[in-house]
Motif scaffolding. Structure first.
Motif, PDB file in Angstrom:
ATOM      1  N   GLN A  86       0.660   4.951  -1.898  1.00 48.49           N
ATOM      2  CA  GLN A  86       0.248   6.044  -1.029  1.00 48.49           C
ATOM      3  C   GLN A  86       0.597   7.408  -1.631  1.00 48.49           C
ATOM      4  O   GLN A  86       1.715   7.602  -2.097  1.00 48.49           O
ATOM      5  N   TRP A  87      -0.377   8.298  -1.635  1.00 51.41           N
ATOM      6  CA  TRP A  87      -0.248   9.691  -2.070  1.00 51.41           C
ATOM      7  C   TRP A  87      -0.107   9.859  -3.581  1.00 51.41           C
ATOM      8  O   TRP A  87       0.079  10.963  -4.065  1.00 51.41           O
ATOM      9  N   LYS A  88      -0.188   8.779  -4.327  1.00 52.52           N
ATOM     10  CA  LYS A  88      -0.026   8.916  -5.780  1.00 52.52           C
ATOM     11  C   LYS A  88      -1.324   9.355  -6.460  1.00 52.52           C
ATOM     12  O   LYS A  88      -1.313   9.741  -7.617  1.00 52.52           O
ATOM     13  N   GLY A  89      -2.452   9.252  -5.760  1.00 52.29           N
ATOM     14  CA  GLY A  89      -3.743   9.510  -6.404  1.00 52.29           C
ATOM     15  C   GLY A  89      -4.096   8.346  -7.310  1.00 52.29           C
ATOM     16  O   GLY A  89      -3.457   7.284  -7.241  1.00 52.29           O
TER      17      GLY A  89
ATOM     18  N   SER B 277       0.829  -1.221   0.000  1.00 53.66           N
ATOM     19  CA  SER B 277       0.000   0.000   0.000  1.00 53.66           C
ATOM     20  C   SER B 277       0.855   1.260   0.000  1.00 53.66           C
ATOM     21  O   SER B 277       0.497   2.259  -0.627  1.00 53.66           O
ATOM     22  N   GLU B 278       1.986   1.195   0.713  1.00 57.45           N
ATOM     23  CA  GLU B 278       2.853   2.372   0.795  1.00 57.45           C
ATOM     24  C   GLU B 278       3.316   2.839  -0.584  1.00 57.45           C
ATOM     25  O   GLU B 278       3.521   4.027  -0.811  1.00 57.45           O
TER      26      GLU B 278
ATOM     27  N   SER C  27       3.048   6.862 -14.017  1.00 55.55           N
ATOM     28  CA  SER C  27       2.975   7.097 -12.558  1.00 55.55           C
ATOM     29  C   SER C  27       4.106   6.414 -11.802  1.00 55.55           C
ATOM     30  O   SER C  27       4.430   6.790 -10.685  1.00 55.55           O
TER      31      SER C  27
END
Ligand code: DCP
Length: 154
Positions: free
Chosen positions: A80-83, A76-77, A92
């Motif tokens: 995380q924060w990538k949208g 998950s990390e 991405s």
């Protein structure tokens, strides 16, 4: 759009587009896994890896479950924060991040296989049965183009 197939494809694509904001190219799922190694090959190799280190004593169902959850956290990390990220990951993810993703997905899969072994669950058969169950629970005619929970359909 003339044929029925094209029409359905169009509806599916538009459905995905509407929810995720991604284009048709970004939701292209065409992809095939390698046929080798098989799940049985991996399963045997993982059992050997464990036996060779005398780790059976640690690979209990509860420990394996906790290890699995830990690896899901690590996976998950990466996101995380990538949208929102397109199918295939697009631009991405750089090479290093893709490699990291491969490793974390593998850790999750490895512990899932080990946990299934430790619980003596025949994973491919169980998954096959579960897919059949899902088909009954989510009939195409009720759910097409909608992603609600089964009890929310009337
Ligand atoms: N007791 C153990 C320890 C490790 N492994 C295997 C399964 C996983 O594929 C991988 C996990 O190793 P790490 O605990 O070192 O975790 P990571 O590889 O994620 O490293 P890090 O935590 O540094 O990111 O090794 C295992 O089967 N049993």
């Amino acid at each position: 759009m003339c044929s029925n197939k094209e029409n359905i494809l169009d509806q599916v694509t538009n459905g995905i587009k509407k929810d995720s904001g991604l284009s048709e190219a970004e939701t292209n799922f065409e992809f095939k896994f390698s046929s080798q190694p098989t799940l049985e090959n991996l399963s045997e190799e993982l059992l050997d890896f464990c036996k060779q280190r005398n780790w059976q004593q640690y690979h209990t169902p509860r420990n394996l479950l906790l290890a699995l959850v830990g690896e899901v956290g690590e996976l998950s990390e990466i996101f995380q924060w990538k949208g929102e990220v397109p199918v295939g990951l697009g631009s991405s993810f750089n090479e290093k991040e893709r490699e990291h993703l491969e490793q974390e997905l593998s850790d999750v899969f490895i512990y899932l296989i080990r946990l299934s072994q430790a619980c003596k669950v025949d994973l491919p058969k169980a998954v096959e049965a579960k897919i059949e169950h899902n088909k009954q629970k989510y009939p195409v005619e009720k759910c097409f183009g909608q992603s609600k929970k089964y009890h929310e359909y009337n």
